[in-house]
Design an enzyme around this catalytic site. Structure first.
Site, short mmCIF file in Angstrom:
data_model
loop_
_atom_site.label_atom_id
_atom_site.label_comp_id
_atom_site.label_asym_id
_atom_site.label_seq_id
_atom_site.Cartn_x
_atom_site.Cartn_y
_atom_site.Cartn_z
N THR A 11 0.83 -1.21 0.00
CA THR A 11 0.00 0.00 0.00
C THR A 11 0.87 1.26 0.00
O THR A 11 0.74 2.12 -0.87
CB THR A 11 -0.91 0.01 1.26
OG1 THR A 11 -1.68 -1.19 1.26
CG2 THR A 11 -1.83 1.21 1.29
N VAL A 12 1.76 1.36 0.98
CA VAL A 12 2.53 2.60 1.14
C VAL A 12 3.61 2.72 0.05
O VAL A 12 3.79 3.78 -0.56
CB VAL A 12 3.16 2.70 2.55
CG1 VAL A 12 3.89 4.02 2.73
CG2 VAL A 12 2.09 2.55 3.63
N GLU A 126 8.74 9.89 10.03
CA GLU A 126 7.52 10.70 10.19
C GLU A 126 6.24 9.88 9.98
O GLU A 126 5.26 10.04 10.70
CB GLU A 126 7.56 11.87 9.19
CG GLU A 126 6.43 12.85 9.29
CD GLU A 126 6.37 13.56 10.64
OE1 GLU A 126 7.27 14.35 10.93
OE2 GLU A 126 5.42 13.30 11.40
N GLY A 131 0.14 8.47 10.19
CA GLY A 131 0.04 8.44 8.72
C GLY A 131 0.51 9.74 8.10
O GLY A 131 1.68 10.10 8.17
N ILE A 133 -0.17 12.80 9.00
CA ILE A 133 -0.12 13.98 9.89
C ILE A 133 1.34 14.31 10.23
O ILE A 133 2.07 13.44 10.71
CB ILE A 133 -0.86 13.72 11.22
CG1 ILE A 133 -2.28 13.25 10.97
CG2 ILE A 133 -0.84 14.95 12.12
CD1 ILE A 133 -3.03 12.83 12.23
N GLY A 184 -6.81 -0.50 2.72
CA GLY A 184 -5.35 -0.43 2.94
C GLY A 184 -4.97 0.20 4.27
O GLY A 184 -3.82 0.61 4.44
N GLU A 187 -2.98 -3.22 9.47
CA GLU A 187 -1.69 -3.90 9.44
C GLU A 187 -1.87 -5.28 8.80
O GLU A 187 -3.00 -5.78 8.73
CB GLU A 187 -1.15 -4.07 10.87
CG GLU A 187 -0.85 -2.76 11.57
CD GLU A 187 0.19 -1.92 10.82
OE1 GLU A 187 1.31 -2.37 10.63
OE2 GLU A 187 -0.16 -0.79 10.42
N LYS A 202 2.95 3.49 18.54
CA LYS A 202 2.99 4.91 18.18
C LYS A 202 3.10 5.78 19.43
O LYS A 202 3.83 6.77 19.45
CB LYS A 202 1.74 5.27 17.37
CG LYS A 202 1.73 4.59 15.99
CD LYS A 202 0.37 4.69 15.35
CE LYS A 202 0.36 4.13 13.95
NZ LYS A 202 -1.00 3.93 13.42
P1 NAP Z 1 1.68 -3.96 2.84
O1 NAP Z 1 0.62 -3.42 1.97
O2 NAP Z 1 1.48 -5.28 3.50
O3 NAP Z 1 3.02 -3.99 2.01
C1 NAP Z 1 4.21 -4.56 2.45
C2 NAP Z 1 5.04 -4.87 1.23
O4 NAP Z 1 6.31 -5.32 1.64
C3 NAP Z 1 4.41 -5.94 0.37
O5 NAP Z 1 4.49 -5.52 -0.96
C4 NAP Z 1 5.30 -7.15 0.64
O6 NAP Z 1 5.47 -7.98 -0.48
C5 NAP Z 1 6.63 -6.49 0.93
N1 NAP Z 1 7.46 -7.33 1.77
C6 NAP Z 1 7.18 -7.81 3.00
N2 NAP Z 1 8.21 -8.55 3.44
C7 NAP Z 1 9.13 -8.55 2.45
C8 NAP Z 1 10.42 -9.14 2.27
N3 NAP Z 1 10.94 -9.92 3.21
N4 NAP Z 1 11.10 -8.92 1.11
C9 NAP Z 1 10.56 -8.14 0.16
N5 NAP Z 1 9.38 -7.55 0.24
C10 NAP Z 1 8.66 -7.76 1.38
O7 NAP Z 1 2.03 -2.95 4.03
P2 NAP Z 1 1.80 -1.38 4.03
O8 NAP Z 1 0.41 -1.12 4.49
O9 NAP Z 1 2.27 -0.77 2.79
O10 NAP Z 1 2.74 -0.97 5.27
C11 NAP Z 1 4.13 -0.86 5.11
C12 NAP Z 1 4.70 -0.23 6.38
O11 NAP Z 1 4.13 1.06 6.57
C13 NAP Z 1 4.39 -0.97 7.67
O12 NAP Z 1 5.47 -0.80 8.57
C14 NAP Z 1 3.17 -0.25 8.21
O13 NAP Z 1 3.02 -0.37 9.60
C15 NAP Z 1 3.51 1.17 7.83
N6 NAP Z 1 2.38 2.08 7.69
C16 NAP Z 1 1.32 1.71 6.95
C17 NAP Z 1 0.28 2.62 6.79
C18 NAP Z 1 -0.93 2.28 5.98
O14 NAP Z 1 -1.86 3.07 5.94
N7 NAP Z 1 -0.98 1.14 5.32
C19 NAP Z 1 0.36 3.89 7.38
C20 NAP Z 1 1.49 4.24 8.14
C21 NAP Z 1 2.49 3.31 8.29
P3 NAP Z 1 4.27 -8.78 -1.20
O15 NAP Z 1 3.66 -7.73 -2.09
O16 NAP Z 1 4.97 -9.83 -1.94
O17 NAP Z 1 3.37 -9.26 -0.11
N1 HSE Z 2 -2.69 0.16 10.63
C1 HSE Z 2 -2.36 1.50 10.91
C2 HSE Z 2 -3.62 2.27 11.27
C3 HSE Z 2 -1.70 2.12 9.72
O1 HSE Z 2 -4.72 1.75 11.02
O2 HSE Z 2 -3.53 3.35 11.83
C4 HSE Z 2 -1.16 3.50 9.98
O3 HSE Z 2 -0.07 3.47 10.85
#
Ligand code: NAP
Ligand code: HSE
Length: 433
Positions: A11-12, A126, A131, A133, A184, A187, A202
């Protein structure tokens, strides 16, 4: 041109490469240089990806970590390992690191910030809190002249989305969670959101910055939203409250702090009560600035990408002069949650027969708890649902009374206990005893 490597294209990660492409003109104008995504680490080359990633994918972490032309590594995989090891390797190789990974930062911040400092590079995070903010940089820079007295906020988008959908649309918990996952927000293991662990990570990060100490997630008292039922939301509404998952930290005296994540019934006039769906908000109280509130989308592809790309730009422009190192120099004790006081809402089921209520109120009285309100709700068969709200009491007194009440023969169960915002508190922190 600044070359970057991105690890993780979910997603990110997808939001980041799309934003870098969409706004490349303004970004390079503001930076004075273009940002080039040189390589992106994924696990599966056959997966359908954003066209912006074409020709850049790799399955080998070394293609990023060992590439001397890559100055900035952007970790967006999530989870503890291998994310932490990759961040370490990047820092050891003198690359700036940008991450959204609150699990790694909250648990291993000390080791990683020390390593960044030793290597003379930046570790920016950040997007790990709130997210889109801006909160980490404002806390470290704009509020740097203040002694922070308290922070409280809604720090998880998924749970706030679920609670809003349950309250406003009458949706059930599972349905709202599925939608949050589809959007998206959640977690990869959504129990991190639901059980409050994500908000605790957080809060650990924020309180470490606010109070110049090192708080790890295991020090935070955590309750999630998994026990909130439609009845609680309905009764809260009837009493003029909304239920929110509130994360809160405050200084107690000079050497102690209290750090709690728990559902709280907030008056509908409370500023955090108006924060709906995926939005987050953080109220910071400083001794000079007074109260300031930060508000915005706490999760989701583009809001989070906005924070990550700003960090990439900051890492790109800083050279070596403007780095803000870790500021956790103090050692503060986290106080036991039992001594924190609040008002509490209690929903229980008991036999609808004479004398039951007096036994229940007897247990409260013996533990020095006075009740503000008692209402008998639905009666089904011979079982009545009873809702009570206490005055301010220490949590340990309440736990003791409830243990006694659960043992009463006529009490079927204590269905839920939720903190209630009082006239002078946010529901988590009352007067400390
Ligand atoms: P996500 O959609 O699950 O994406 C994670 C990506 O990382 C996937 O594409 C996954 O590959 C890849 N990945 C995981 N392990 C891997 C490895 N060992 N080698 C290579 N690629 C790997 O997660 P996300 O929502 O983008 O979140 C990413 C980070 O941002 C997390 O730390 C989360 O807590 C943080 N975050 C997320 C949000 C949000 O709104 N989603 C907001 C703030 C912070 P595959 O595609 O093959 O599964
Ligand atoms: N899973 C987290 C949330 C993503 O819902 O706030 C943003 O850090």
């Amino acid at each position: 041109m600044i070359n970057i490597g991105i690890m993780g294209l979910g997603t990110v990660g997808t939001g980041v490469v799309e934003l870098l492409e969409k706004n490349q003109h303004v970004i390079s104008q503001r930076l004075g240089e273009a940002i080039n995504v040189k390589k992106i680490l994924v696990r599966d080359l056959s997966k359908k990806r954003t066209p912006c990633a074409e020709g850049k994918l790799t399955l080998r972490a070394e293609d990023i970590l060992e590439d001397e032309e890559i100055n900035i590594v952007v970790e967006l995989m999530g989870g503890e390992e291998p994310a932490k090891s990759y961040i370490k390797k990047a820092l050891q190789n003198k690359k700036h690191v940008v991450t959204a990974n609150k699990e790694v930062i909250s648990k291993h911040g000390k080791e990683l910030f020390e390593l960044a400092e030793k290597s003379g590079v930046s570790l920016l995070f950040e997007a790990s809190v709130g997210g889109g903010i801006p909160i980490i940089r404002p806390m470290k820079q704009c509020l740097a002249a203040n002694r922070i007295l308290k922070i409280s906020g809604i720090l998880n988008g998924t749970t706030n989305y679920i609670l809003t959908q349950m309250e406003e649309k009458g949706r059930n918990f599972e349905e709202a969670l599925r939608e949050a996952q589809r959007l998206g927000y959640a977690e990869s293991d959504p129990s991190d959101d639901i059980k409050g662990f994500d908000a605790a990570r957080k809060l650990a990060i924020l309180s470490s910055i606010a109070f110049n100490t090192r708080i790890t997630p295991d020090k935070v008292y955590v309750e999630g939203i998994e026990r909130i039922e439609p009845e609680d939301i309905k009764y809260a509404g009837e009493l003029g409250y909304s239920i929110k998952l509130v994360a809160s930290a405050r200084k107690v005296g000079e050497r102690e702090i209290e750090v709690i994540v728990a559902p709280v019934m907030l008056k509908q006039s409370h500023p955090l009560s108006a924060v709906r769906d995926v939005y987050n908000a953080i109220l910071v109280e400083g001794d000079a600035v007074g109260k300031v509130m930060f508000f915005g989308q706490g999760a989701g592809k583009m809001p989070t990408a906005s924070a990550v790309v700003a960090d990439i730009m900051d890492a790109a422009r800083q050279g070596m002069r403007r780095r803000i190192y870790c500021t956790c120099y103090d050692e503060l004790k986290v106080i036991d949650v039992g001594s924190s006081t609040s008002r509490f809402y209690i929903r229980l089921k008991a036999k609808d027969r004479p004398g039951v209520l007096s036994k229940i109120s007897g247990a409260f009285g013996e533990n020095d708890i006075s009740l503000n309100m008692v209402i008998q709700k639905d009666v089904k068969g011979n079982v009545a649902e009873i809702v009570m709200v206490t005055h301010q009491v220490p949590f340990r007194n309440l736990q003791k009374a409830l243990d006694e009440i659960k043992d009463l023969q006529d009490v079927e169960n204590v269905a839920n206990v939720i903190r209630v915002e009082g006239a002078t508190s946010d529901g988590i922190h009352g007067n400390h005893r």
